[in-house]
Design a protein around this motif. Structure first.
Motif, PDB file in Angstrom:
ATOM      1  N   THR A 215      -6.973  -2.788  -3.364  1.00  0.00           N
ATOM      2  CA  THR A 215      -7.950  -3.480  -2.534  1.00  0.00           C
ATOM      3  C   THR A 215      -7.489  -4.905  -2.306  1.00  0.00           C
ATOM      4  OG1 THR A 215      -9.202  -4.079  -4.484  1.00  0.00           O
ATOM      5  CG2 THR A 215      -9.919  -2.111  -3.316  1.00  0.00           C
TER       6      THR A 215
ATOM      7  N   GLU B 196     -17.708  -2.250   4.679  1.00  0.00           N
ATOM      8  CA  GLU B 196     -17.348  -0.849   4.458  1.00  0.00           C
ATOM      9  C   GLU B 196     -17.931  -0.356   3.133  1.00  0.00           C
ATOM     10  OE1 GLU B 196     -13.260   0.371   5.149  1.00  0.00           O
ATOM     11  OE2 GLU B 196     -13.457   1.767   3.465  1.00  0.00           O
ATOM     12  N   ALA B 197     -17.814  -1.208   2.111  1.00  0.00           N
ATOM     13  CA  ALA B 197     -18.337  -0.802   0.804  1.00  0.00           C
ATOM     14  C   ALA B 197     -19.831  -0.517   0.896  1.00  0.00           C
ATOM     15  CB  ALA B 197     -18.060  -1.897  -0.224  1.00  0.00           C
TER      16      ALA B 197
ATOM     17  N   PRO C 269     -16.190 -10.300   4.881  1.00  0.00           N
ATOM     18  CA  PRO C 269     -15.032  -9.406   4.817  1.00  0.00           C
ATOM     19  C   PRO C 269     -15.406  -7.988   5.241  1.00  0.00           C
ATOM     20  CG  PRO C 269     -15.322 -10.594   2.733  1.00  0.00           C
ATOM     21  CD  PRO C 269     -16.575 -10.809   3.548  1.00  0.00           C
TER      22      PRO C 269
ATOM     23  N   ARG D 257       0.825  -1.205   0.000  1.00  0.00           N
ATOM     24  CA  ARG D 257       0.000   0.000   0.000  1.00  0.00           C
ATOM     25  C   ARG D 257       0.867   1.265   0.000  1.00  0.00           C
ATOM     26  NH1 ARG D 257      -5.286  -0.004   0.901  1.00  0.00           N
ATOM     27  NH2 ARG D 257      -5.282  -1.896   2.145  1.00  0.00           N
TER      28      ARG D 257
ATOM     29  N   ALA E 183     -14.127  -5.430   4.236  1.00  0.00           N
ATOM     30  CA  ALA E 183     -14.156  -4.566   3.050  1.00  0.00           C
ATOM     31  C   ALA E 183     -15.566  -4.501   2.467  1.00  0.00           C
ATOM     32  CB  ALA E 183     -13.174  -5.089   2.008  1.00  0.00           C
ATOM     33  N   ASP E 184     -16.324  -5.628   2.543  1.00  0.00           N
ATOM     34  CA  ASP E 184     -17.686  -5.638   2.009  1.00  0.00           C
ATOM     35  C   ASP E 184     -18.603  -4.752   2.854  1.00  0.00           C
ATOM     36  OD1 ASP E 184     -16.599  -7.408   0.289  1.00  0.00           O
ATOM     37  OD2 ASP E 184     -17.860  -9.130   0.865  1.00  0.00           O
TER      38      ASP E 184
ATOM     39  N   ASP F  60      -5.169   3.148  -5.621  1.00  0.00           N
ATOM     40  CA  ASP F  60      -5.869   2.502  -4.517  1.00  0.00           C
ATOM     41  C   ASP F  60      -5.787   1.012  -4.711  1.00  0.00           C
ATOM     42  OD1 ASP F  60      -6.722   4.677  -3.088  1.00  0.00           O
ATOM     43  OD2 ASP F  60      -8.471   4.987  -4.395  1.00  0.00           O
TER      44      ASP F  60
ATOM     45  N   ALA G 120      -8.463  -8.896  -1.128  1.00  0.00           N
ATOM     46  CA  ALA G 120      -9.512  -9.902  -1.005  1.00  0.00           C
ATOM     47  C   ALA G 120      -8.848 -11.213  -0.622  1.00  0.00           C
ATOM     48  CB  ALA G 120     -10.261 -10.057  -2.321  1.00  0.00           C
TER      49      ALA G 120
END
Ligand SMILES: [Zn+2]
Lengths: 828, 365
Positions: A666, A757-758, A752, A655, A754-755, A664, A668
């Motif tokens: 991401t 947050e999305a 996750p 990062r 990340a999901d 950016d 997974a």
């Protein structure tokens, strides 16, 4: 090439007082670089004289040895004229012999100082020397006994032993094969050393004319062997010793004396540059035939190796079959031996390319091959053969047989057109045409014409084929040291390319993050890929194999940088540096199996299609970046606890790079070797996978000597750089007040973050300024198989202060969407 | 408390007598001066300036005075209270300053404690050396050219005037790749980048190409199967050996110090004709009393690389008209340059990845 100086000076005169160093300095500046000046007696100082043994008394000693108490006449060398008393342990001499005596004050090689000392009940004043003590060889047979006519007692023995003989070793570039001979070096001295004169060409001699009386020779391949000269001597005494001067010179030149007949051929090769082969004439059956070998034919060469021949090899045959690999190595059946009394001398000119190929094919490197494959003067075969005959007659008691066989004629020298001002144009020096002509003639060229010169190179310079080759000859004689120093004026450049700048930026970023850059060899073996735990069908196992790797364990070009950095990290850990963070950038090799890269012509520019095909045939070689970290990410101390590295450090390293590139990334979940199956992130930029990061599989850590929980990442740096944001837009930001809302959501542990947050981002809408996950909790309060994610949301409008409740509404919308998409439940 | 004196009777109100007010003021000022810390001062403020302080109580009695006396008494009390407020503020400031000083003194730390809480990173010295060299040439107007390390045989050899049977091919022990008929090698020099440059750009060309190259040398203190080279190529009208000499002299002085020059010796490279070995003046002894110099081993010069005028055959194979253009090329070992520039005698630390080595060079050299 090692060349005894006296041998060179047999063929060229230099002004009195010219030092060896001056000669070698000049040769170095004109292109024969000095490697070393050697002389056998360099390390000997003080009185070293001829002594005559007057008396010797054998005295058995208690230790079982017998010593000889000798008196030795050393003339006036000891200052008294009285015999010198010396104890000697050797027994290979008798009274009356001349021996080599070092007197007190002398120093022998190895700093061995000689004095008068008490030993075995006598005062021994000096030493009688062996070859070994003088650094002349490993002869264990006792002391040196000089020939009876060597000189008189007290005389300096150095000249007798050739101890002061200097040998200069020169580095010979492949284009100057002629300098692999005394002849060539003497000629270079002539053109390099001011005042040198009187060149006496050892290959210039009156030779008997060719006739039909000599040994019959048939050359079936005149291209491979344009000239073949054969001479014969008989009545040769195989026990005749090689004269000392010849032994010394051959030895100094780096060859091993073998027997007179063989030594003579080597001596003439060293002198003239022309390799000679000698056959035992009595073992040769019928005519010599030169031809190419036929597939499957075999020959056992002089070195005892049986070789399967190639149709490209030039061979010499007699009625019995193949008896030699022409120009490269003779065969066993006709080898000169200790009983040879007739010698058939072959001096032949061979095609250099053929010699080179045969030498490579059979992995033979020999002094003869070295010369033949670089190109020898084709015009001196008769002279060289005649010189061999002369020496065999002179030193071996042989008789020259009548008959001189000469087959073929030397190829004609090309005439090359050279612009008279070329040397000036190439060098940037004001070299006149007259000076150019003078230099060219000095190196043996024939020159006619003016403006455009017609230049015929001398036969010993097969390297001179192009006009520019002749300019080098002129410029080196004028002097490379005289070339002026002038800076050209380039057009304005464009500086580093963007990719080049970004690569530097990536390196600086990682160094700033605490990673140390390493450089590894890109070689890899199956065991390395096994150590990474790559499955059999992993594309990284498709490696480009090397035909001739240095080690079979690393016999291919690597497809991943990980083995290199993991090995380096393991080594650091092994050295006691447990906390280590490394990175490497380098290309990996990904085969495309796209077929051959054509060998294109060189007499024209390749077409665009040809070039494109060439590139397409090469493997893909993307630049990768790999990082590894082990131990503590930050150490413990008075400020608090150490923080061990975690999978997140690997992701964060990548990062930091993507941040530097304005991208950016991401993450997974992925299951990819060599990572821990539950702690591996597949990293993507704009939906394209760029690499992986995470904690290494425990087995991999163990395989590379790394502590458990070491972490690593590897990404395609070319891909990242190609996507790097170039022109960044200036940001617009609001100066209205911020409204903060925190939410805690409980989801299944497998969902996750990340999901979640999305979903929150999408649900919160345009007013959301930022979102930050500030806590992750698992435990009794949220129940088995669940986790709580706590987010801090910040809301702000670009153009106004938010109304009461507006942020809360947006938050609720965010939570609602998260609930719908991820099953999240807001924690009370 | 006395009631309002509305009758203008000349009533005596004791607390408002001048000497009484004065005594209250004195007592207050004395207490303020005596307050040792902020807490004590707070108590003093309550006692002497609070609602129930004597002066506050006295102030309430003012109404009991006849109107003509009120003004005088009011002024008297007001002045006293003003003086007390002033003294309180002054004392407050003093005590606060004292307090802060004490606090700061108490917060003193040992600044000699180690602050090495984060790892220090570094870049590889060969990367830095390559960049430094590239920058020297970029400053002159050159560009940095690049090419693949796994290279076509034709570009590594043939295009550079090294035909299939050229003896010089044996000088460079080449790594070949499988299958052999693919004619792919690990480049033995960065020269194929020069060929690529000529094939893809039109003169004038001014480029340097730093990069990794490979030879089948066993790995030891002075040999490595992989090492780094930088080559330079200039193709322009009227380029001569003098331009080559000028460029290398400049390069040498930039890399090794002012006044450091180069020396040419005739040599042989198929790619160039004439060719030269280039020696650089020893930057340690500068050729003076070299005998004991370790850097140049007594030579006064250090072998640095090879160079020459681009062979017209190479120009032709790369599509450049030798009648119009000429060029020069040079090549140096980056690793070798680094080694003698920084006094490294064994090259292996360059490729072993020991952090103690790279860390010594940090991020600039
Ligand atoms: Zn020096």
């Amino acid at each position: 090439m090692k060349a005894p100086l006296s041998w060179i000076l047999d063929h060229i005169d230099v002004p009195a007082g010219t030092t060896t160093e001056h000669i070698t300095d000049r040769l170095t500046l004109t292109g024969l670089k000095l490697e070393a000046i050697e002389s056998p007696g360099r390390d000997i100082t003080g009185p070293l004289v001829i002594g005559r043994v007057l008396t010797m008394e054998a005295e058995p000693q208690k230790n079982g040895k017998t010593i000889n108490w000798c008196t030795v006449d050393v003339g006036d060398a000891n200052g008294t004229g009285e015999p010198q008393g010396i104890v000697c342990g050797a027994h290979n001499f008798k009274p009356g012999d001349l021996v080599v005596t070092v007197l007190p004050g002398g120093v022998l090689p190895g700093g061995f100082e000689i004095g008068a000392r008490k030993t075995y009940g006598h005062l021994s004043a000096g030493m009688i020397c062996s070859s070994r003590e003088l650094g002349l060889g490993d002869d264990h047979d006792g002391i040196i006994v000089l020939p009876a006519d060597a000189g008189t007692p007290g005389q300096d023995v150095r000249p007798v032993l050739g101890l002061d003989e200097e040998t200069i070793e020169l580095e010979i570039n492949p284009d100057r094969a002629y300098a692999l001979s005394i002849r060539g070096i003497a000629r270079e001295v002539l053109v390099s050393v001011e005042g040198a004169s009187g060149f006496r060409d050892p290959a210039l001699r009156d030779t008997p004319p060719a006739d039909d009386l000599g040994h019959p020779v048939v050359v079936e391949d005149a291209e491979g062997c344009p000239v073949f000269v054969a001479r014969r001597v008989s009545g040769f005494d195989p026990s005749a010793p090689t004269p000392d001067f010849m032994v010394r010179r051959i030895t100094a030149a780096g060859m091993r004396p073998i027997s007179l007949a063989v030594d003579v051929t080597n001596y003439v090769m060293l002198e003239t540059g022309r390799p000679i082969h000698g056959y035992d004439a009595d073992k040769v059956r019928g005519a010599l035939v030169v031809r190419r070998a036929r597939d499957g034919e075999r020959l056992t060469t002089l070195d005892g190796t049986e070789r399967r021949l190639d149709p490209g090899d030039l061979v010499v045959c007699d009625d019995s079959g193949i008896i030699g690999l022409g120009g490269v190595m003779g065969g066993e059946t006709t080898e000169i031996s200790g009983s040879t009394t007739s010698v058939l001398v072959e001096a032949a000119h061979w095609d250099a390319v053929s010699m080179y190929r045969t030498g490579r094919r059979h992995k033979i490197t020999s002094e003869a091959g070295k010369r033949n494959e670089r190109g020898v003067d084709p015009t001196i075969c008769e002279a060289a053969a005649d010189r061999v005959v002369e020496l065999l007659v002179e030193h071996g008691g042989a008789t020259a047989e009548p008959g001189v066989t000469v087959v073929g004629t030397p190829p004609a020298q090309p005439v090359v057109e050279v612009a008279g001002d070329l040397a000036a144009r190439v060098s940037g020096m004001p070299i006149t045409e007259e000076r150019s002509v003078e230099c060219l003639r000095a190196v043996g060229c024939e020159v006619t014409g003016s403006g455009t010169l017609s230049v015929t190179p001398p036969p010993w310079r097969p390297d001179l084929t192009d006009a520019q080759d002749f300019s080098e000859e002129v410029i080196r004689l004028v002097g490379y040291d005289r070339v002026p120093s002038v800076l050209p004026t380039p057009p304005s450049g464009r500086g580093l390319t963007r990719a080049q700048q970004l690569r530097r930026r990536v390196g600086r970023t990682l160094a700033g993050e605490g990673f140390v850059e390493v450089v590894s060899f890109p070689f890899v073996g199956a065991s390395d890929l096994d150590a990474l735990g790559l499955p059999a069908d992993d594309p990284r196992r498709d490696v480009l194999e090397l035909t001739n790797p240095l080690s079979a364990e690393a016999g291919s070009m690597t497809t991943t940088l990980l083995p290199g950095v993991l090995r380096a990290a393991g080594k650091n850990v092994g050295h006691g540096n447990a906390d280590v963070a490394l990175f490497e950038t380098g290309t990996v090799t990904l085969p495309r199996h796209a077929g051959p890269a054509a060998i294109l012509p060189v007499d024209r520019r390749p077409t665009a299609e040809e070039l494109a095909a060439l590139d397409a045939a090469l493997p893909a070689q993307p630049l990768h970046l790999a990082v590894v970290a082990a131990g503590d990410a930050s150490s413990g101390g008075w400020w608090g606890e150490a923080r061990p590295v975690s999978w997140a450090d690997a992701v964060e390293a990548v990062r930091s790079v993507t941040d530097a590139l304005g991208l950016d990334v991401t993450a997974a979940a992925a299951e990819v070797a060599p990572w821990h199956p539950g702690r591996c992130a597949e990293l993507s930029v704009d939906g394209e996978v760029v690499g992986h990061a995470g904690e290494l599989h425990p087995t991999v850590c163990q395989a590379f000597g790394l502590p458990k929980r070491s972490v690593a990442a590897e990404v395609d740096l070319d891909l990242l750089i190609s996507r790097a944001v170039h022109l960044r837009q200036a940001p617009a930001f609001s100066s209205y007040p911020v409204a903060k809302e925190d939410v805690a959501l409980v989801v299944d542990a497998a969902v996750p973050a990340a999901d979640v947050e999305a979903a929150l981002r999408e649900g919160a809408g345009e007013l959301l300024e930022s979102i930050r996950l500030f806590d992750v909790y698992t435990g009794d309060q949220v129940g088995e198989g669940k986790k709580s994610l706590a987010y801090a949301l910040r809301f702000r409008a670009p153009d106004r202060t938010l109304k009461e409740g507006e942020a809360a509404t947006a938050r609720d919308a965010a939570v609602a969407l998260a609930a719908q998409q991820t099953g999240a439940v807001q924690r009370a | 408390m006395s009631g309002p004196n509305t009758d203008y009777d000349p009533v005596e109100v004791t607390p408002l007598k001048a000497d009484q007010v004065e005594a209250m003021r004195e007592a207050a000022l004395a207490a303020i001066a005596d307050a040792a810390d902020l807490d004590a001062l707070k108590q003093v403020r309550l006692d002497h300036n609070g609602d129930r302080s004597p002066l506050a109580l006295a102030n309430r009695e003012i109404g009991a005075l006849p109107p003509q006396a009120r003004k005088e008494a009011g002024q008297r009390v007001g002045q006293a209270r003003g003086a007390i407020n002033q003294a309180l503020a002054a004392r407050q400031a003093v005590l606060e300053a004292e307090h802060e000083q004490r606090m700061l003194a108490e917060e003193t730390v040992d600044v000699s404690l180690p602050t090495t809480r984060r790892r220090r990173g570094s870049r590889h010295p060969l990367t830095l050396q390559s960049e430094l060299i590239a920058d020297l040439f970029v400053a002159m107007g050159y560009e940095v050219a690049e090419g693949p390390v796994v290279e076509a045989e034709w570009l590594n050899f043939d295009a550079l005037n090294l035909g299939p049977d050229h003896p010089a091919r044996t000088m460079q022990d080449t790594f070949w790749t499988e299958p052999a008929e693919d004619h792919v090698v690990l480049r033995t020099q960065t020269s194929p980048v020069q060929a690529r440059t000529m094939l893809t750009r039109k003169p004038p060309i001014y480029v340097v190409c730093p990069g990794r190259v490979f030879r089948t040398d066993e790995y030891d203190a002075t040999h490595s199967p992989m090492f780094h080279q930088v080559e330079g190529l200039v193709v322009d009208e009227g380029i001569t050996m003098a331009h080559l000499k000028g460029t290398l002299d400049h390069f040498a002085s930039q890399l090794f110090g002012d006044g450091i020059t180069t020396r040419f010796r005739p040599s042989y490279f198929p790619f160039t004709e004439p060719s030269a070995e280039v020696d650089v003046r020893c930057f340690v002894c500068r050729g003076v009393d070299s005998a004991s110099c370790r850097t140049c081993r007594g030579e006064g010069w250090i072998e640095w690389g090879g160079c020459g005028v681009v062979n017209p055959r190479v120009l032709i194979a790369c599509g450049v008209d030798p009648e119009v253009y000429s060029g020069f090329a040079f090549g140096m070992g980056i690793d070798r340059s680094f080694m003698f520039r920084h006094g490294l005698e064994d090259l292996r630390p360059l490729f072993e990845g020991d952090v103690r080595f790279s860390s010594a060079f940090g991020t600039e050299i």
